[in-house]
Write an enzyme that holds these catalytic residues in place. Structure first.
Site, short mmCIF file in Angstrom:
data_model
loop_
_atom_site.label_atom_id
_atom_site.label_comp_id
_atom_site.label_asym_id
_atom_site.label_seq_id
_atom_site.Cartn_x
_atom_site.Cartn_y
_atom_site.Cartn_z
N HIS A 67 0.83 -1.21 0.00
CA HIS A 67 0.00 0.00 0.00
C HIS A 67 0.86 1.26 0.00
O HIS A 67 1.92 1.29 0.63
CB HIS A 67 -1.01 0.01 1.16
CG HIS A 67 -0.42 -0.05 2.54
ND1 HIS A 67 -0.26 1.06 3.32
CD2 HIS A 67 0.01 -1.09 3.30
CE1 HIS A 67 0.24 0.70 4.51
NE2 HIS A 67 0.42 -0.59 4.51
N ASP A 108 -0.64 4.22 0.80
CA ASP A 108 -1.21 5.17 1.76
C ASP A 108 -0.53 5.02 3.12
O ASP A 108 0.07 3.98 3.42
CB ASP A 108 -2.73 5.00 1.90
CG ASP A 108 -3.16 3.66 2.51
OD1 ASP A 108 -2.52 2.63 2.21
OD2 ASP A 108 -4.13 3.66 3.29
N ASP A 132 5.99 1.51 6.87
CA ASP A 132 4.58 1.10 6.67
C ASP A 132 3.91 2.00 5.65
O ASP A 132 3.30 2.99 6.01
CB ASP A 132 3.87 1.14 8.03
CG ASP A 132 2.47 0.59 7.98
OD1 ASP A 132 2.08 0.00 6.96
OD2 ASP A 132 1.74 0.74 8.98
N GLU A 179 -5.34 0.89 2.43
CA GLU A 179 -5.11 -0.19 3.40
C GLU A 179 -5.31 0.32 4.82
O GLU A 179 -5.90 -0.36 5.67
CB GLU A 179 -3.69 -0.75 3.23
CG GLU A 179 -3.48 -2.09 3.94
CD GLU A 179 -3.09 -1.97 5.40
OE1 GLU A 179 -3.16 -2.98 6.11
OE2 GLU A 179 -2.73 -0.86 5.85
N GLU A 180 -4.85 1.53 5.07
CA GLU A 180 -4.92 2.06 6.44
C GLU A 180 -6.33 2.49 6.84
O GLU A 180 -6.55 2.93 7.97
CB GLU A 180 -3.94 3.23 6.60
CG GLU A 180 -2.47 2.88 6.36
CD GLU A 180 -1.85 2.00 7.44
OE1 GLU A 180 -2.58 1.54 8.33
OE2 GLU A 180 -0.63 1.77 7.36
N HIS A 238 2.73 3.93 12.67
CA HIS A 238 1.55 4.64 13.21
C HIS A 238 1.92 5.62 14.33
O HIS A 238 1.02 6.24 14.90
CB HIS A 238 0.46 3.68 13.73
CG HIS A 238 -0.10 2.77 12.68
ND1 HIS A 238 -1.33 2.17 12.78
CD2 HIS A 238 0.39 2.37 11.48
CE1 HIS A 238 -1.56 1.43 11.71
NE2 HIS A 238 -0.52 1.52 10.90
N1 BES Z 1 1.46 -2.79 8.15
C1 BES Z 1 0.29 -2.82 8.94
C2 BES Z 1 -0.14 -4.21 9.37
C3 BES Z 1 0.78 -4.83 10.35
C4 BES Z 1 0.98 -4.23 11.57
C5 BES Z 1 1.37 -6.01 10.05
C6 BES Z 1 1.81 -4.81 12.49
C7 BES Z 1 2.19 -6.59 10.94
C8 BES Z 1 2.44 -5.99 12.16
C9 BES Z 1 -0.87 -2.23 8.19
O1 BES Z 1 -0.51 -1.17 7.36
C10 BES Z 1 -1.85 -1.69 9.19
O2 BES Z 1 -1.51 -0.96 10.06
N2 BES Z 1 -3.09 -2.07 9.03
C11 BES Z 1 -4.15 -1.55 9.80
C12 BES Z 1 -5.40 -2.10 9.17
C13 BES Z 1 -6.68 -1.51 9.66
C14 BES Z 1 -6.69 -0.02 9.53
C15 BES Z 1 -7.84 -2.11 8.95
C16 BES Z 1 -4.04 -1.99 11.24
O3 BES Z 1 -3.64 -3.11 11.54
O4 BES Z 1 -4.34 -1.16 12.11
ZN ZN Z 2 1.03 -1.27 6.42
#
Ligand code: BES
Ligand code: ZN
Length: 477
Positions: free
Chosen positions: A85, A87, A118, A152-153, A441
């Site tokens: 992603h 974003d 990320d 994605e976020e 984040h």
């Molecule tokens: N890269 C992350 C997912 C992730 C976080 C994988 C920690 C492995 C370890 C992804 O970009 C993310 O933060 N996804 C969001 C999705 C949500 C907004 C639907 C999340 O997990 O908060």
């Molecule tokens: Zn991510």
């Protein structure tokens, strides 16, 4: 040294310059003010793909554009779909950043910027490995499709839609994703599980205006008090979520899995110290790794209501609100969580609170109104480890990182992984190049430049490893 590795080495600093360019685009998907930036980031990605001879386009959606590209057809070779992603999460609070989030800064072998790990830095490793193959060998040893999304976020809604309409276009043998972490510095990992999520916003409205808390306090329901009580009531002293039926579908950890997690080189004291917290908390009977990777949880992400300015103001606020989510594990369904949550909110709502959207008004006398907004949801996922793709990836990682990966689960979510399984019938290879403390984040998000370059090297090797699997052995059962 193989020619491709040599190419990677001699172009390493240009790869970093290009990553800087990408990181300068403030592609914050949650904020409508960044719509144009989302287009710029998508175009930038598509342009990168085209320069390597891919057919590539940005695909408009109801939300932010998708980027899609295909390598020139290589008959008789397998096809892999690289997903990532472009974003990023909102950068706030800005004052907590050492350097501005969209002005990448290099410090102590890391690049600092929102999206560094990320996922811009990680997805870019796969683009650069492709560039190396095309320049050095004239072609890739496998067929590749790139699918990079901009939501994605915020829950991947547009991509869900795209997959429901155009699955054939994305047909592949396996999906490759780098959007997570290694286990620790020097300990690369292949990830076999992600948690799901169910994200809500709850708004509580009370009296028709803010009131003097002395004149009215204690005689009418204070929405901020009501909200605090409701949120606190969603989880008990044992760290168990109190929604009826919430744990019914939870797939328990196996004895073997618990043993394997316990055998990982995880130092609880170091983990807590690094976060500046005094002790571990969570669901009784589980270790920190189990809680973070394989158990459902509840967390408030935002909370407002009443006076937030300097000094004290004696006010009974007319409204209050919260954003919160449950992280889910297989086989919990976000829709079922929503139904259970509504019932639990009805139980928790104090006298004087009206459950409006929830339509259980008879349970509460008039006075305050509750509005529940469902933001997004996705189930958790587990991917099989006994596949030739996992073995090929383990070899590629060992080659680039100097040791074989450990197998981990992750606490975060990548909503589309489940949909790939459902719509394309394929599993995903989750190869995270980041580190847990890369501040995804958070302020001062970073990515180790050594991990960035090793990620490119592993990716380049992966295409080779995948191309040498015999055509039958790689097919998912
Ligand atoms: N890269 C992350 C997912 C992730 C976080 C994988 C920690 C492995 C370890 C992804 O970009 C993310 O933060 N996804 C969001 C999705 C949500 C907004 C639907 C999340 O997990 O908060
Ligand atoms: Zn991510």
């Amino acid at each position: 040294m193989p020619a491709i590795d040599q190419y990677l080495q001699s172009h390493a600093s240009r790869f970093e310059d290009e990553l800087w360019e990408f990181l300068r685009i403030p592609s914050v998907s949650a904020d409508p003010a960044h719509r144009e930036d989302m287009h710029r980031a998508a175009e930038w990605m598509a342009d990168q793909l085209r320069r390597m001879g891919f057919t590539a386009e940005t695909i408009p959606t109801a939300g932010h554009p998708l980027v899609y590209g295909e390598s020139p057809k290589l008959p008789g070779a397998r096809t892999f779909l690289v997903y990532g992603h472009y974003d990023v999460q909102p950068p706030e609070p800005l004052e907590k950043w050492t350097t501005p989030p969209f002005e990448p800064s290099r410090r102590e072998g890391h690049v600092y910027a929102r999206g560094a790990v990320d996922d811009k830095g990680q997805v870019f490793t796969h683009l650069k490995s492709v560039e190396a193959w095309i320049t050095v060998e004239g072609r890739l040893p496998v067929n590749l499709k790139f699918l990079i999304e901009g939501e994605e976020e915020v829950g991947s809604r547009s991509l869900e839609q795209f997959l429901s309409e155009q699955a054939e276009r994305l047909a592949c043998d396996c999906v490759i994703i780098s959007d997570g972490s290694q286990f620790a510095p020097g300990v690369p990992a292949i990830n076999y599980g992600l948690r799901g999520i169910a994200y809500y916003e709850l708004r509580v409205t009370g009296p028709n205006r803010d009131l003097h808390s002395g004149s009215y306090g204690g005689a009418v329901t204070n929405p901020a008090n009501a909200l605090a009580k409701i949120l606190a009531g969603l989880i008990d002293e044992q760290g168990r979520i109190t929604i009826p039926g919430f744990y019914d579908e939870v797939v328990p950890l196996t004895v073997r899995e618990r043993q394997e997690m316990a055998a990982l080189p995880f130092e609880e004291a170091k983990f807590l110290e690094e976060l500046g917290v005094a002790g571990a908390v969570g669901e009784a009977g589980f270790t920190s790794l189990e809680r973070r990777w394989a158990r459902p949880t509840f967390d408030v992400s935002g909370l407002w209501g009443g006076y937030q300015g300097e000094g004290a103001k004696t006010v009974l606020p007319a409204s209050a609100g919260a954003k919160f989510s449950f992280r889910l594990v297989p086989n919990q369904e976000p829709e079922k969580v929503t139904t259970g949550l509504k019932w639990r909110l009805a139980e928790l709502c104090p006298a004087g609170v009206e459950l409006d959207l929830i339509r259980l008004a008879e349970l509460c006398p008039a006075g305050v109104e509750l509005d529940l907004i469902c933001h997004h949801g996705a189930p958790g996922v587990l991917v099989p480890l006994d596949s030739p793709y996992v073995e090929a990836a383990a070899r590629a990682i060992a080659y680039a990182f100097g040791r074989r990966p450990v197998f981990t689960r992750e606490g975060g979510s990548i909503p589309i992984v489940t949909t790939f399984r459902q719509r394309l019938g394929v599993d995903s290879l989750l190869l995270g190049w980041g580190q847990e403390d890369d501040n995804a984040h958070s302020p001062d998000e970073k990515f180790s430049l050594a991990d960035f370059q090793r990620g490119i090297k592993a990716s380049a090797r992966l295409w080779e490893e995948l191309s040498t699997l015999s055509l039958e052995s790689g097919k998912p059962g």
